[in-house]
Design a protein around this motif. Structure first.
Motif, PDB file in Angstrom:
ATOM      1  N   LYS A  42       4.661   2.643 -16.721  1.00  0.00           N
ATOM      2  CA  LYS A  42       4.113   1.999 -15.162  1.00  0.00           C
ATOM      3  C   LYS A  42       4.702   3.657 -15.174  1.00  0.00           C
ATOM      4  O   LYS A  42       5.659   3.950 -15.306  1.00  0.00           O
ATOM      5  CB  LYS A  42       4.688   1.831 -14.353  1.00  0.00           C
ATOM      6  CG  LYS A  42       4.185   1.315 -12.916  1.00  0.00           C
ATOM      7  CD  LYS A  42       4.579   0.019 -12.703  1.00  0.00           C
ATOM      8  CE  LYS A  42       4.287  -0.120 -10.802  1.00  0.00           C
ATOM      9  NZ  LYS A  42       5.482  -0.893 -10.537  1.00  0.00           N
ATOM     10  N   VAL A  43       3.289   4.642 -14.264  1.00  0.00           N
ATOM     11  CA  VAL A  43       4.228   6.271 -13.825  1.00  0.00           C
ATOM     12  C   VAL A  43       3.216   6.073 -12.629  1.00  0.00           C
ATOM     13  O   VAL A  43       2.016   6.100 -12.907  1.00  0.00           O
ATOM     14  CB  VAL A  43       3.649   7.243 -15.167  1.00  0.00           C
ATOM     15  CG1 VAL A  43       4.126   8.032 -14.613  1.00  0.00           C
ATOM     16  CG2 VAL A  43       4.446   7.077 -16.654  1.00  0.00           C
ATOM     17  N   PRO A  44       3.814   6.829 -11.779  1.00  0.00           N
ATOM     18  CA  PRO A  44       3.046   6.974 -10.447  1.00  0.00           C
ATOM     19  C   PRO A  44       1.846   7.832 -10.799  1.00  0.00           C
ATOM     20  O   PRO A  44       2.348   8.780 -11.185  1.00  0.00           O
ATOM     21  CB  PRO A  44       4.080   8.085  -9.264  1.00  0.00           C
ATOM     22  CG  PRO A  44       5.746   6.373 -10.042  1.00  0.00           C
ATOM     23  CD  PRO A  44       5.259   6.365 -11.633  1.00  0.00           C
ATOM     24  N   GLU A  45       1.303   7.799  -9.826  1.00  0.00           N
ATOM     25  CA  GLU A  45      -0.026   9.294 -10.413  1.00  0.00           C
ATOM     26  C   GLU A  45       0.628   9.857 -10.139  1.00  0.00           C
ATOM     27  O   GLU A  45       0.555  10.367  -8.662  1.00  0.00           O
ATOM     28  CB  GLU A  45      -1.464   8.265  -9.936  1.00  0.00           C
ATOM     29  CG  GLU A  45      -2.673   9.429 -10.486  1.00  0.00           C
ATOM     30  CD  GLU A  45      -3.348   8.861 -10.110  1.00  0.00           C
ATOM     31  OE1 GLU A  45      -4.716  10.185 -10.066  1.00  0.00           O
ATOM     32  OE2 GLU A  45      -3.879   8.827  -8.483  1.00  0.00           O
ATOM     33  N   GLY A  96      -6.557   1.167   4.922  1.00  0.00           N
ATOM     34  CA  GLY A  96      -6.793   2.256   3.932  1.00  0.00           C
ATOM     35  C   GLY A  96      -6.146   2.090   2.429  1.00  0.00           C
ATOM     36  O   GLY A  96      -6.036   0.661   2.729  1.00  0.00           O
ATOM     37  N   VAL A  97      -6.594   2.565   1.281  1.00  0.00           N
ATOM     38  CA  VAL A  97      -6.319   1.578   0.031  1.00  0.00           C
ATOM     39  C   VAL A  97      -5.108   2.191  -0.595  1.00  0.00           C
ATOM     40  O   VAL A  97      -4.974   3.641  -0.834  1.00  0.00           O
ATOM     41  CB  VAL A  97      -7.493   1.428  -0.698  1.00  0.00           C
ATOM     42  CG1 VAL A  97      -6.614   1.033  -2.481  1.00  0.00           C
ATOM     43  CG2 VAL A  97      -8.621   0.716  -0.177  1.00  0.00           C
ATOM     44  N   ASN A  98      -3.477   2.017  -1.021  1.00  0.00           N
ATOM     45  CA  ASN A  98      -2.235   2.297  -1.379  1.00  0.00           C
ATOM     46  C   ASN A  98      -2.420   3.784  -0.805  1.00  0.00           C
ATOM     47  O   ASN A  98      -1.480   4.549  -1.602  1.00  0.00           O
ATOM     48  CB  ASN A  98      -3.020   2.412  -3.118  1.00  0.00           C
ATOM     49  CG  ASN A  98      -3.648   0.926  -3.755  1.00  0.00           C
ATOM     50  OD1 ASN A  98      -2.705   0.008  -3.375  1.00  0.00           O
ATOM     51  ND2 ASN A  98      -4.281   1.140  -4.309  1.00  0.00           N
ATOM     52  N   GLN A  99      -2.244   3.719   0.405  1.00  0.00           N
ATOM     53  CA  GLN A  99      -1.361   4.638   0.800  1.00  0.00           C
ATOM     54  C   GLN A  99       0.212   4.779   0.973  1.00  0.00           C
ATOM     55  O   GLN A  99       0.988   4.012   1.835  1.00  0.00           O
ATOM     56  CB  GLN A  99      -2.179   5.081   2.381  1.00  0.00           C
ATOM     57  CG  GLN A  99      -3.673   5.398   1.999  1.00  0.00           C
ATOM     58  CD  GLN A  99      -3.762   6.253   1.179  1.00  0.00           C
ATOM     59  OE1 GLN A  99      -3.604   7.358   0.528  1.00  0.00           O
ATOM     60  NE2 GLN A  99      -4.842   5.814  -0.053  1.00  0.00           N
ATOM     61  N   PRO A 100       0.941   5.899   1.015  1.00  0.00           N
ATOM     62  CA  PRO A 100       2.041   5.767   1.563  1.00  0.00           C
ATOM     63  C   PRO A 100       2.323   5.635   3.085  1.00  0.00           C
ATOM     64  O   PRO A 100       1.136   6.382   3.901  1.00  0.00           O
ATOM     65  CB  PRO A 100       2.612   7.064   0.641  1.00  0.00           C
ATOM     66  CG  PRO A 100       1.793   8.643   0.804  1.00  0.00           C
ATOM     67  CD  PRO A 100       0.755   6.920   0.248  1.00  0.00           C
ATOM     68  N   THR A 101       3.491   5.006   3.500  1.00  0.00           N
ATOM     69  CA  THR A 101       3.723   5.047   5.230  1.00  0.00           C
ATOM     70  C   THR A 101       4.432   6.157   5.918  1.00  0.00           C
ATOM     71  O   THR A 101       4.394   6.396   6.277  1.00  0.00           O
ATOM     72  CB  THR A 101       3.923   3.753   5.908  1.00  0.00           C
ATOM     73  OG1 THR A 101       5.793   3.980   5.098  1.00  0.00           O
ATOM     74  CG2 THR A 101       3.160   2.624   4.825  1.00  0.00           C
ATOM     75  N   GLU A 102       5.179   7.191   4.818  1.00  0.00           N
ATOM     76  CA  GLU A 102       5.806   7.953   5.006  1.00  0.00           C
ATOM     77  C   GLU A 102       5.873   9.479   4.248  1.00  0.00           C
ATOM     78  O   GLU A 102       5.384   8.873   3.011  1.00  0.00           O
ATOM     79  CB  GLU A 102       7.226   7.888   5.627  1.00  0.00           C
ATOM     80  CG  GLU A 102       7.872   7.373   3.750  1.00  0.00           C
ATOM     81  CD  GLU A 102       9.695   6.418   5.126  1.00  0.00           C
ATOM     82  OE1 GLU A 102      10.032   6.515   3.921  1.00  0.00           O
ATOM     83  OE2 GLU A 102       9.824   6.259   5.043  1.00  0.00           O
ATOM     84  N   PRO A 160       0.522  -1.575   0.070  1.00  0.00           N
ATOM     85  CA  PRO A 160       0.081  -0.114   0.154  1.00  0.00           C
ATOM     86  C   PRO A 160       0.371   1.267   0.120  1.00  0.00           C
ATOM     87  O   PRO A 160       0.251   2.751  -0.613  1.00  0.00           O
ATOM     88  CB  PRO A 160      -0.757  -0.259   0.904  1.00  0.00           C
ATOM     89  CG  PRO A 160      -1.050  -1.720   1.586  1.00  0.00           C
ATOM     90  CD  PRO A 160       0.229  -2.501   0.919  1.00  0.00           C
ATOM     91  N   ALA A 161       2.162   0.816   0.736  1.00  0.00           N
ATOM     92  CA  ALA A 161       2.902   2.172   0.887  1.00  0.00           C
ATOM     93  C   ALA A 161       3.610   2.689  -0.626  1.00  0.00           C
ATOM     94  O   ALA A 161       3.498   3.813  -0.637  1.00  0.00           O
ATOM     95  CB  ALA A 161       3.661   2.553   1.550  1.00  0.00           C
ATOM     96  N   ASP A 162       3.795   1.959  -1.525  1.00  0.00           N
ATOM     97  CA  ASP A 162       4.052   2.364  -3.248  1.00  0.00           C
ATOM     98  C   ASP A 162       3.060   3.740  -3.936  1.00  0.00           C
ATOM     99  O   ASP A 162       2.930   3.800  -4.652  1.00  0.00           O
ATOM    100  CB  ASP A 162       4.389   1.161  -3.632  1.00  0.00           C
ATOM    101  CG  ASP A 162       5.464   0.671  -2.998  1.00  0.00           C
ATOM    102  OD1 ASP A 162       5.802   1.021  -2.221  1.00  0.00           O
ATOM    103  OD2 ASP A 162       5.915  -1.163  -3.168  1.00  0.00           O
ATOM    104  N   GLY A 163       1.642   3.684  -2.969  1.00  0.00           N
ATOM    105  CA  GLY A 163       0.332   3.765  -4.038  1.00  0.00           C
ATOM    106  C   GLY A 163      -0.333   3.895  -5.047  1.00  0.00           C
ATOM    107  O   GLY A 163       0.224   2.617  -5.657  1.00  0.00           O
TER     108      GLY A 163
END
Length: 535
Positions: free
Chosen positions: A149-152, A403-409, A117-120
């Motif tokens: 593949k592109v981080p949103e 949570g869904v796909n959320q960063p941890t930091e 999930p931390a990877d967004g």
């Protein structure tokens, strides 16, 4: 963008008693409403042949936003549009991201970047079309296809509506593949989707599925699994089939999975079909018959053919966009929003999801779940991803899985490299020499117009310098000397953008005061462009 002249909203008469996602069962629209859309007078090639569509969890000025790509001749671009207004909010280009060309971009999906999930969330661009394969019965075609593949991107940082932003080389991962174990060596594909949740049979969040397209013998249609977590960058991967059968014998042009992982939609030119997941693997799901009711494509005299379909984040509506004819640059593609359910779960009443979270169907009757926005986790999106509880009542343990796909930091603050405004204004020859050095002895891949910068001045020179300098800089972020270029460049914390074609500065490229947010950087010693400028 010539993006839609009207938004047609259909709400279907479906029982409010349903508290979780089931197969659609009614084709009787109970109302229709049209919205006017802004014209596409933005100086860009219009997005009139839209072949990919994804609806974001993000909003801009309170409006839902949609990501799109254009088919043939559309260039290496992602379009970001207001879903209701039709405004082109921003164009993100791949011109300096190491992607030489858009061979045949046929699909766009939004989904988890990985099983963590931390990877967004990431956008996946399917360079997967092969008309030659379909026309030859799979005997000929493209040897290597690819998914980009592109981080949103974070849409909240857009400061100039209608501008253009260059994607950094490090932001784009090219994932090449070929078909393995199917009925033919080559295949065409226009339908692709990403698994949001995974399953108990080995499927993982971030796995990608490709549905092949055949015009003749549709018995060759297969669903191929691309387990992206197992593939290394630039390692050509053999994708293998996981589903086939009579239920798939259609000419598929579009696909999506709902963000709660409960529903898959596959569409042909004329209809959209649904599969209710119920915890099954994607392969097992698509080996079964579809729901008994499908949505027929709309025809209002403007529509041509449909190659896009996307669920809204709450999974209660479905979005479709028609293409225009290839030679009609004045067309505004119609957008249709269709209600799958008359209302969501009753437990969503009262907005139980905090901090912009989206309430959608849970797995159990009467239940709901919250899809959290960036930097928030927890069953109601109440916990900052870095720990703590915004309500003061949480323990901090609630953050991990709900949570869904959320960063941890908090992510590291991004920076960019541009030409110093004073250098553009007073030392344009030095800026041009630095560009020539980077494109020549520096080995940076550049467009001919940038490398031949001798006639450029002002904003045009600043735009060219940004494209070259920032592409070099993003490839060398860990190097202290990556943004000097003979003293004419600087690091900035504000992402440079230009209105109109081309990515550029943040508005003061040709004037204003210099700002240096990150130290000197730059090349040590040596000549820049051969004119003796010090590094």
């Amino acid at each position: 963008m010539r993006f839609p002249i009207a938004l047609v909203v259909w709400a279907l008469c479906i029982s409010n008693a349903w508290a979780y996602m089931e197969c659609p069962s009614s084709d009787d629209p109970i109302y229709e409403k049209q919205y006017k859309w802004y014209p596409a007078d933005d100086g860009h090639k219009p997005f009139t042949e839209i072949s990919g569509l994804s609806i974001s969890k993000q909003t801009y000025d309170g409006e839902s936003v949609a990501w799109t790509i254009n088919d043939s001749g559309g260039g290496r671009r992602l379009g970001l549009f207001g879903l209701k207004s039709g405004r082109r909010l921003q164009t993100f280009n791949f011109y300096h991201a190491g992607i030489d060309r858009a061979h045949d971009w046929e699909s766009l999906s939004l989904g988890p970047c990985s099983a963590k999930p931390a990877d967004g969330d990431c956008l996946y661009v399917g360079d997967v079309g092969s008309n030659a394969a379909r026309e030859s019965g799979g005997k000929e075609g493209r040897d290597t296809l690819a998914v980009l593949k592109v981080p949103e991107p974070d849409v909240s940082v857009i400061d100039k509506v209608g501008g253009e932003t260059a994607l950094a080389r490090k932001a784009v991962t090219r994932l090449p593949f070929y078909y393995k174990g199917g009925p033919t060596k080559y295949a065409d594909c226009e339908a692709m989707f990403v698994d949001w949740t995974g399953d108990e049979s080995g499927g993982r969040p971030g796995d990608l599925y490709l549905v092949t397209k055949w015009g003749g013998d549709k018995k060759d249609v297969r669903v191929f699994k691309f387990p992206l977590a197992e593939q290394k960058h630039e390692e050509r991967y053999g994708v293998e089939p996981v589903a086939s059968g009579r239920q798939l014998e259609e000419m598929w042009t579009r696909a999506d999975m709902s963000m709660n992982g409960q529903m898959v939609a596959l569409g042909s030119y004329g209809a959209t079909f649904f599969w209710r997941r119920r915890g099954r693997s994607v392969g097992a799901l698509l080996s079964l018959s579809a729901c008994s009711h499908e949505y027929r494509a709309h025809n209002n005299g403007v529509t041509k053919q449909f190659e896009t379909v996307a669920f809204t984040p709450a999974a209660d509506r479905l979005i479709e966009i028609s293409e225009c004819s290839k030679d009609d640059d004045n067309c505004q593609p119609p957008v249709y929003v269709m209600g799958i359910y008359a209302s969501g779960p009753k437990s969503c009443a009262g907005d139980p999801c905090a901090n912009g979270g989206i309430c959608t169907f849970g797995e159990d009757a009467g239940s709901h779940q919250c899809l959290c926005t960036k930097h928030w986790v927890g069953s109601t999106c109440q916990t900052p991803a870095g720990g703590g509880d915004s309500s003061g009542s949480g323990s901090g343990d609630d953050g991990g899985g709900d949570g869904v796909n959320q960063p941890t930091e908090e992510p590291k603050e991004p920076t960019w490299c541009r030409a110093r405004p004073s250098a553009v204004k007073e030392h344009s020859d030095d800026v041009c020499n630095a560009i020539k050095w980077a494109c020549g002895a520096g080995g940076q891949k550049c467009d001919a117009g940038d490398a031949g910068c001798g006639e450029l001045q002002g904003d045009e020179l600043a735009r060219a310098a940004y494209r070259v300098f920032d592409a070099w800089y993003q490839d060398r972020l860990d190097e202290d000397d990556s943004c000097v270029f003979g003293g004419v460049a600087e690091i900035t914390k504000s992402q440079p953008t230009f209105p109109g074609p081309g990515a550029g500065s943040d508005g003061d490229a040709a004037g204003g005061s210099d700002t240096d947010a990150g130290g000197d950087g730059g090349q040590e010693g040596g000549d820049v462009g051969g004119d003796g400028n010090d590094g």
